[in-house]
Design an enzyme around this catalytic site. Sequence first.
Site, PDB file in Angstrom:
ATOM      1  N   CYS A 147      32.183  37.950  53.519  1.00  0.00           N
ATOM      2  CA  CYS A 147      33.341  38.596  54.135  1.00  0.00           C
ATOM      3  C   CYS A 147      32.993  40.056  54.432  1.00  0.00           C
ATOM      4  O   CYS A 147      31.896  40.534  54.119  1.00  0.00           O
ATOM      5  CB  CYS A 147      34.540  38.520  53.200  1.00  0.00           C
ATOM      6  SG  CYS A 147      34.264  39.372  51.612  1.00  0.00           S
ATOM      7  N   ASN A 202      37.204  33.747  43.867  1.00  0.00           N
ATOM      8  CA  ASN A 202      37.634  33.140  45.131  1.00  0.00           C
ATOM      9  C   ASN A 202      37.011  31.769  45.323  1.00  0.00           C
ATOM     10  O   ASN A 202      37.637  30.864  45.858  1.00  0.00           O
ATOM     11  CB  ASN A 202      37.336  34.082  46.311  1.00  0.00           C
ATOM     12  CG  ASN A 202      35.881  34.100  46.713  1.00  0.00           C
ATOM     13  OD1 ASN A 202      35.420  33.295  47.509  1.00  0.00           O
ATOM     14  ND2 ASN A 202      35.122  35.038  46.161  1.00  0.00           N
ATOM     15  N   HIS A 248      38.711  39.965  34.515  1.00  0.00           N
ATOM     16  CA  HIS A 248      37.900  40.028  35.730  1.00  0.00           C
ATOM     17  C   HIS A 248      37.694  41.501  36.107  1.00  0.00           C
ATOM     18  O   HIS A 248      38.610  42.324  35.955  1.00  0.00           O
ATOM     19  CB  HIS A 248      38.619  39.287  36.859  1.00  0.00           C
ATOM     20  CG  HIS A 248      37.800  39.091  38.090  1.00  0.00           C
ATOM     21  ND1 HIS A 248      37.598  40.094  39.018  1.00  0.00           N
ATOM     22  CD2 HIS A 248      37.129  38.011  38.570  1.00  0.00           C
ATOM     23  CE1 HIS A 248      36.860  39.637  40.014  1.00  0.00           C
ATOM     24  NE2 HIS A 248      36.558  38.375  39.762  1.00  0.00           N
ATOM     25  N   THR A 304      42.725  40.317  44.568  1.00  0.00           N
ATOM     26  CA  THR A 304      42.694  39.866  45.963  1.00  0.00           C
ATOM     27  C   THR A 304      42.183  38.444  46.145  1.00  0.00           C
ATOM     28  O   THR A 304      42.388  37.852  47.200  1.00  0.00           O
ATOM     29  CB  THR A 304      41.808  40.793  46.817  1.00  0.00           C
ATOM     30  OG1 THR A 304      40.477  40.795  46.294  1.00  0.00           O
ATOM     31  CG2 THR A 304      42.357  42.210  46.820  1.00  0.00           C
ATOM     32  N   CYS A 354      35.466  47.201  47.800  1.00  0.00           N
ATOM     33  CA  CYS A 354      36.036  46.550  48.974  1.00  0.00           C
ATOM     34  C   CYS A 354      37.300  47.279  49.428  1.00  0.00           C
ATOM     35  O   CYS A 354      38.165  47.603  48.607  1.00  0.00           O
ATOM     36  CB  CYS A 354      36.365  45.099  48.628  1.00  0.00           C
ATOM     37  SG  CYS A 354      37.200  44.212  49.971  1.00  0.00           S
ATOM     38  N   GLU A 409      37.662  43.077  38.916  1.00  0.00           N
ATOM     39  CA  GLU A 409      38.616  43.626  39.875  1.00  0.00           C
ATOM     40  C   GLU A 409      39.970  43.882  39.227  1.00  0.00           C
ATOM     41  O   GLU A 409      40.591  44.925  39.453  1.00  0.00           O
ATOM     42  CB  GLU A 409      38.790  42.681  41.072  1.00  0.00           C
ATOM     43  CG  GLU A 409      39.727  43.255  42.130  1.00  0.00           C
ATOM     44  CD  GLU A 409      40.091  42.261  43.211  1.00  0.00           C
ATOM     45  OE1 GLU A 409      41.255  42.308  43.682  1.00  0.00           O
ATOM     46  OE2 GLU A 409      39.234  41.449  43.589  1.00  0.00           O
TER      47      GLU A 409
END
Length: 407
Positions: free
Chosen positions: A53, A316, A176, A244, A148, A178
């Site tokens: 991405c 993800n 996690h 996200t 990101c 993030e």
Amino acid sequence: MKTFNIPDFYRSQIITPIKEFRRKNDKLKRDFTPTVLDFGPVQFLIARHFGFCYGVENAIDIAYKAISENPEKRIFLLSEMIHNPDVNRDLTDRGVKFIMDTKGNQLIPWEELTPEDIVVVPAFGTTIENQKKLAELGINSYIYDTTCPFVEKVWNRAEQIGQKDYSIIVHGKPYHEETRATFSHSKENAPTIVVEDMKQTILLASYITGELPAQQFFEDFKGQYSEGFNPEKDLQRIGVVNQTTMLASDTQGIADYLKNVMTKHYSLRPEEVETHFANTRDTLCYATNDNQDATYALLTHPADLVIVAGGYNSSNTSHLVELCEAKLPTYFIESVNKILDNNLIRHFNLHTKEETVSENYLPVKSPVRIMLTCGASCPDAIVEGILVRLLSFFKDIKLIEEVMKAF
């Protein structure tokens, strides 16, 4: 859109042209049908969206730039740059060292770093505490910051609603990278708590309504709330943001559930809802949404099995696996090396968190229909390797060059 300098060994002569072809012919991303590669005895259904991405390409560009621009310096990553073992392995082969593991455990003591060292911030971002520590050591963490932009968007959204006196509910995996980073930034502006799933959200609602004693909150959510969090006061006005890479449907379900709880508990009319529940827009990144939508569309087609490629600790990717295994036999693998032969495959079990070996994963029929997709941090080259390896198990197949003429 910005273009990035990605090493050629991450590209693919099969997968990359297909993605470019689909992108040029569907600029508005309205066509989620899979690409079908028909080799005769085996057919591949390839998801419309998958792989690197914007945020991952940005991170790879910056990380390799740090290496090329500092040949005489020591280069460190705060932790894994992205959740892909091949990418991280290539960086370590080039001399890059990790300061922490993915859980935040220290691998290299802070005192071993010097102001001359280069430290790259991973795509997940990092905590304010880590940024301050690097600053104390005389290291500028913003020179090679690969965070990101969609993660930063969540931080900004949390700050906005925090400034309006809402507490922040973060939907994410508590440990996690993030989520730890988002929690760290959010708690600077507002009382913050992390919920991992709907089960924890329902539990949290019991404290919003007062059904459970406030003191029990601190045990039920140990390690998931900001210092000084007061459940009796700080759950009166809330807003939801997320890691996200979570399933969009899960985040939306959590937000809808909490909105409904607040509406009933405070007897709110529609125009009064925002007095207790912030109107937060979805904070999933575009790639997460696209990949999940493409997977839903992929699964509407008939097939015999699904191969999902990606790092086992990739959030993800694991959500794509969850979607696929609800419909078809699904094999989650890191790389082509996990395909042992035409009868055996080593794959990751999301439920036991261990690799397992399955037999007879390829059905005896013709044609065999195999779905292929991967996570946002998985290179096209890995998907190509898997496709070519699977092709080798079939006889009398069409040549790759012939099948690829359409692209």
